[in-house]
Write a protein that holds these residues in place. Structure first.
Motif, mmCIF file in Angstrom:
data_model
loop_
_atom_site.group_PDB
_atom_site.id
_atom_site.type_symbol
_atom_site.label_atom_id
_atom_site.label_comp_id
_atom_site.label_asym_id
_atom_site.label_seq_id
_atom_site.Cartn_x
_atom_site.Cartn_y
_atom_site.Cartn_z
ATOM 1 N N VAL A 10 26.015 -2.872 43.796
ATOM 2 C CA VAL A 10 27.239 -3.074 44.573
ATOM 3 C C VAL A 10 26.898 -2.854 46.035
ATOM 4 C CG1 VAL A 10 29.616 -2.334 44.947
ATOM 5 C CG2 VAL A 10 28.659 -2.272 42.643
ATOM 6 N N HIS A 11 27.095 -3.878 46.833
ATOM 7 C CA HIS A 11 26.729 -3.792 48.252
ATOM 8 C C HIS A 11 27.740 -2.960 49.026
ATOM 9 C CE1 HIS A 11 25.206 -4.776 52.168
ATOM 10 N NE2 HIS A 11 26.354 -5.330 52.525
ATOM 11 N N GLN A 12 27.248 -1.895 49.631
ATOM 12 C CA GLN A 12 28.068 -1.032 50.478
ATOM 13 C C GLN A 12 27.454 -1.059 51.878
ATOM 14 O OE1 GLN A 12 29.529 2.782 48.807
ATOM 15 N NE2 GLN A 12 28.522 3.759 50.533
ATOM 16 N N PRO A 13 28.099 -1.697 52.861
ATOM 17 C CA PRO A 13 27.497 -1.896 54.189
ATOM 18 C C PRO A 13 27.542 -0.630 55.040
ATOM 19 C CG PRO A 13 29.718 -2.792 54.174
ATOM 20 C CD PRO A 13 29.453 -2.304 52.767
ATOM 21 N N ASN A 14 26.661 0.318 54.732
ATOM 22 C CA ASN A 14 26.735 1.634 55.369
ATOM 23 C C ASN A 14 26.592 1.598 56.889
ATOM 24 O OD1 ASN A 14 27.191 3.154 53.009
ATOM 25 N ND2 ASN A 14 25.014 3.105 52.487
ATOM 26 N N SER A 15 25.700 0.753 57.400
ATOM 27 C CA SER A 15 25.542 0.667 58.856
ATOM 28 C C SER A 15 26.820 0.182 59.526
ATOM 29 C CB SER A 15 24.379 -0.260 59.215
ATOM 30 O OG SER A 15 23.146 0.320 58.887
ATOM 31 N N GLU A 16 27.450 -0.826 58.932
ATOM 32 C CA GLU A 16 28.688 -1.361 59.498
ATOM 33 C C GLU A 16 29.827 -0.350 59.360
ATOM 34 O OE1 GLU A 16 31.327 -4.133 61.292
ATOM 35 O OE2 GLU A 16 29.167 -3.778 61.339
ATOM 36 N N ILE A 17 29.879 0.337 58.244
ATOM 37 C CA ILE A 17 30.894 1.376 58.050
ATOM 38 C C ILE A 17 30.771 2.442 59.144
ATOM 39 C CG2 ILE A 17 31.569 3.293 56.533
ATOM 40 C CD1 ILE A 17 30.769 1.439 54.159
ATOM 41 N N ALA A 18 29.548 2.886 59.382
ATOM 42 C CA ALA A 18 29.320 3.919 60.399
ATOM 43 C C ALA A 18 29.626 3.399 61.801
ATOM 44 C CB ALA A 18 27.880 4.406 60.318
ATOM 45 N N ARG A 19 29.257 2.144 62.070
ATOM 46 C CA ARG A 19 29.517 1.566 63.394
ATOM 47 C C ARG A 19 31.015 1.488 63.668
ATOM 48 N NH1 ARG A 19 30.561 -3.197 65.995
ATOM 49 N NH2 ARG A 19 30.950 -4.259 64.030
ATOM 50 N N VAL A 20 31.769 1.002 62.696
ATOM 51 C CA VAL A 20 33.223 0.896 62.856
ATOM 52 C C VAL A 20 33.851 2.277 63.011
ATOM 53 C CG1 VAL A 20 35.358 0.258 61.669
ATOM 54 C CG2 VAL A 20 33.416 -1.324 61.688
ATOM 55 N N ALA A 21 33.391 3.236 62.215
ATOM 56 C CA ALA A 21 33.921 4.601 62.316
ATOM 57 C C ALA A 21 33.721 5.159 63.719
ATOM 58 C CB ALA A 21 33.242 5.504 61.290
ATOM 59 N N THR A 22 32.551 4.933 64.293
ATOM 60 C CA THR A 22 32.250 5.449 65.628
ATOM 61 C C THR A 22 33.059 4.715 66.697
ATOM 62 O OG1 THR A 22 30.013 5.896 64.832
ATOM 63 C CG2 THR A 22 30.368 6.040 67.204
ATOM 64 N N GLN A 23 33.215 3.418 66.538
ATOM 65 C CA GLN A 23 34.039 2.661 67.476
ATOM 66 C C GLN A 23 35.474 3.182 67.495
ATOM 67 O OE1 GLN A 23 33.435 -1.330 65.971
ATOM 68 N NE2 GLN A 23 32.046 -1.845 67.643
ATOM 69 N N VAL A 24 36.020 3.445 66.322
ATOM 70 C CA VAL A 24 37.386 3.972 66.229
ATOM 71 C C VAL A 24 37.475 5.341 66.884
ATOM 72 C CG1 VAL A 24 39.114 4.842 64.601
ATOM 73 C CG2 VAL A 24 37.985 2.656 64.165
ATOM 74 N N LEU A 25 36.483 6.183 66.652
ATOM 75 C CA LEU A 25 36.464 7.522 67.236
ATOM 76 C C LEU A 25 36.445 7.465 68.758
ATOM 77 C CD1 LEU A 25 36.120 10.622 66.909
ATOM 78 C CD2 LEU A 25 33.648 10.219 66.825
ATOM 79 N N ILE A 26 35.558 6.638 69.301
ATOM 80 C CA ILE A 26 35.442 6.542 70.767
ATOM 81 C C ILE A 26 36.686 5.916 71.375
ATOM 82 C CG2 ILE A 26 34.151 5.445 72.638
ATOM 83 C CD1 ILE A 26 31.621 5.777 70.934
ATOM 84 N N ALA A 27 37.208 4.868 70.735
ATOM 85 C CA ALA A 27 38.407 4.208 71.261
ATOM 86 C C ALA A 27 39.587 5.172 71.311
ATOM 87 C CB ALA A 27 38.752 2.993 70.402
ATOM 88 N N THR A 28 39.750 5.961 70.264
ATOM 89 C CA THR A 28 40.850 6.925 70.232
ATOM 90 C C THR A 28 40.674 7.981 71.314
ATOM 91 O OG1 THR A 28 41.125 6.587 67.853
ATOM 92 C CG2 THR A 28 42.076 8.590 68.786
ATOM 93 N N ARG A 29 39.459 8.435 71.497
ATOM 94 C CA ARG A 29 39.188 9.439 72.518
ATOM 95 C C ARG A 29 39.483 8.898 73.912
ATOM 96 N NH1 ARG A 29 34.964 11.037 75.811
ATOM 97 N NH2 ARG A 29 34.930 13.281 76.222
ATOM 98 N N GLN A 30 39.242 7.610 74.102
ATOM 99 C CA GLN A 30 39.498 6.976 75.410
ATOM 100 C C GLN A 30 40.928 6.460 75.523
ATOM 101 O OE1 GLN A 30 34.887 5.525 76.211
ATOM 102 N NE2 GLN A 30 36.428 4.013 75.717
ATOM 103 N N GLN A 31 41.753 6.877 74.560
ATOM 104 C CA GLN A 31 43.177 6.536 74.547
ATOM 105 C C GLN A 31 43.414 5.030 74.470
ATOM 106 O OE1 GLN A 31 44.678 8.639 78.020
ATOM 107 N NE2 GLN A 31 45.010 10.490 76.802
ATOM 108 N N GLN A 32 42.511 4.369 73.767
ATOM 109 C CA GLN A 32 42.681 2.954 73.485
ATOM 110 C C GLN A 32 43.270 2.799 72.086
ATOM 111 O OE1 GLN A 32 38.814 1.211 73.940
ATOM 112 N NE2 GLN A 32 38.599 1.824 76.066
#
Length: 342
Positions: free
Chosen positions: A293-315
């Motif tokens: 079962v393909h689990q795209p771990n790199s993409e999951i982590a990338r999206v998680a980090t993007q969400v974290l940074i965007a929220t911190r920057q009040q985006q």
């Protein structure tokens, strides 16, 4: 000579403060000015000092990746995904392995955040699923994003990226059922991981939907390791009515099953079908290659980090995002031999 922020400001014809605002991704700068400063940064090959940026102001530009996982492939994929998002936004990455079961783990994580002045944390299981850890981080008001197993948020605070392991396990079990298998066993990872519970539930759901009863001894508890796969498979293959197919909770376990089958003279897939989970390099390095079962771990982590940074920057950013793993059919699964049909 090393290029400084003064050189960038002079090249772009703006103030040092403006360059700082652009490199800090502050939203109030006009796009024309942003373009002018970024052009200067590219022309001069300017590399901001993230530690200096953090010390000079109230903001930090370091993201922490905290994990407790023995699977090196999983950790590397996560690391690469987080690093990709950090580089896009001018952040640095601090990697912190730890023992989630260690006494005082909550205090140690709080100390890490304070000492390293982290902008936020990316948490993976089992830390991301531990209410005590989350409560400790909430108490110091640090930003974090949780990567967790499930299709819906679990009611805990914070941002989350969800991995629908249950649906992935349903799909891979249905694949075996469609091949004619009914004697399908399951080898678990640690039961303390929500991913184990979700994958086990998906397997049970698929079997129940087909009206197939699961013998109690067909579910073998273990760990997310190669050795656990070997030992679990030996136990199953010693049964008087052994399974014709085995669902392993990850690819390391599945690779162990494959070795145990070979040592026992059991041919894969003609006598035993084996499927894994995660689509790690283990699944492509075995012979035969593993259905998984393909689990795209790199993409999951990338999206998680993007969400974290965007929220911190009040985006604007989603509170949660769901990934649904997909079945990858390879050579380790095949139709059940006619002599074994029930």
């Amino acid at each position: 000579m090393k290029v400084t922020i003064h050189d960038v400001a002079k090249y772009a014809g703006v103030s040092i403060k403006t360059v700082s605002r652009v490199t800090n991704n502050e939203p109030s700068v006009k796009q024309a000015t942003v373009d002018k400063v970024n052009e200067a940064i590219r022309a001069l090959n300017y590399q901001p000092n993230q530690s200096a940026r953090s010390l000079a102001g109230t903001k930090s530009y370091v993201i922490g990746f905290v994990y407790d996982n023995p699977n090196a492939y999983y950790v590397i994929d996560m690391q690469n995904g987080i690093l990709s998002a950090c580089r896009e936004q001018g952040y640095e990455l601090l990697i912190h392995p730890c023992d989630a079961a260690q006494e005082g783990i909550c205090d140690k994580l709080v100390a890490l955040v304070n000492q390293a002045r982290l902008a936020g944390l990316v948490l993976t299981p089992p830390l991301s699923e531990d209410p005590a850890v989350l409560n400790a981080l909430d108490a110091i008001d640090v930003n974090y994003v949780r990567i967790i197993a499930g299709a819906e948020a679990d009611g805990q605070s914070g941002l989350s990226v969800l991995v629908d392991d249950r649906t992935g396990a349903v799909n891979i079990t249905e694949h075996l059922l469609a091949l004619g298998h009914t004697r399908i066993a399951f080898l678990t990872g640690e039961m303390s991981h929500q991913s184990t519970l979700e994958r086990l539930a998906g397997y049970q759901q698929a079997m129940s939907a087909r009206g197939v009863q699961i013998p109690e001894h067909y579910i073998v508890e273990g760990k997310y390791s190669f050795e656990s796969g070997v030992n679990g498979a030996k136990q199953l293959l010693a049964l008087e009515q052994r399974p014709t197919a085995i669902v392993a909770c990850n690819d390391e376990i599945a690779a162990g099953v494959l070795v145990a089958a070979r040592l026992d003279g059991v041919e894969v897939p003609t006598q035993l079908s084996i499927v894994g989970f995660e689509d790690s390099p283990f699944s492509r390095q075995t012979w035969p290659k593993l259905t998984t079962v393909h689990q795209p771990n790199s993409e999951i982590a990338r999206v998680a980090t993007q969400v974290l940074i965007a929220t911190r920057q009040q985006q604007k950013a989603p509170k949660s995002t769901v990934f649904v793993p997909e079945a990858i059919i390879r050579e380790s699964s095949d139709k059940v031999p006619p002599i074994n049909k029930i």
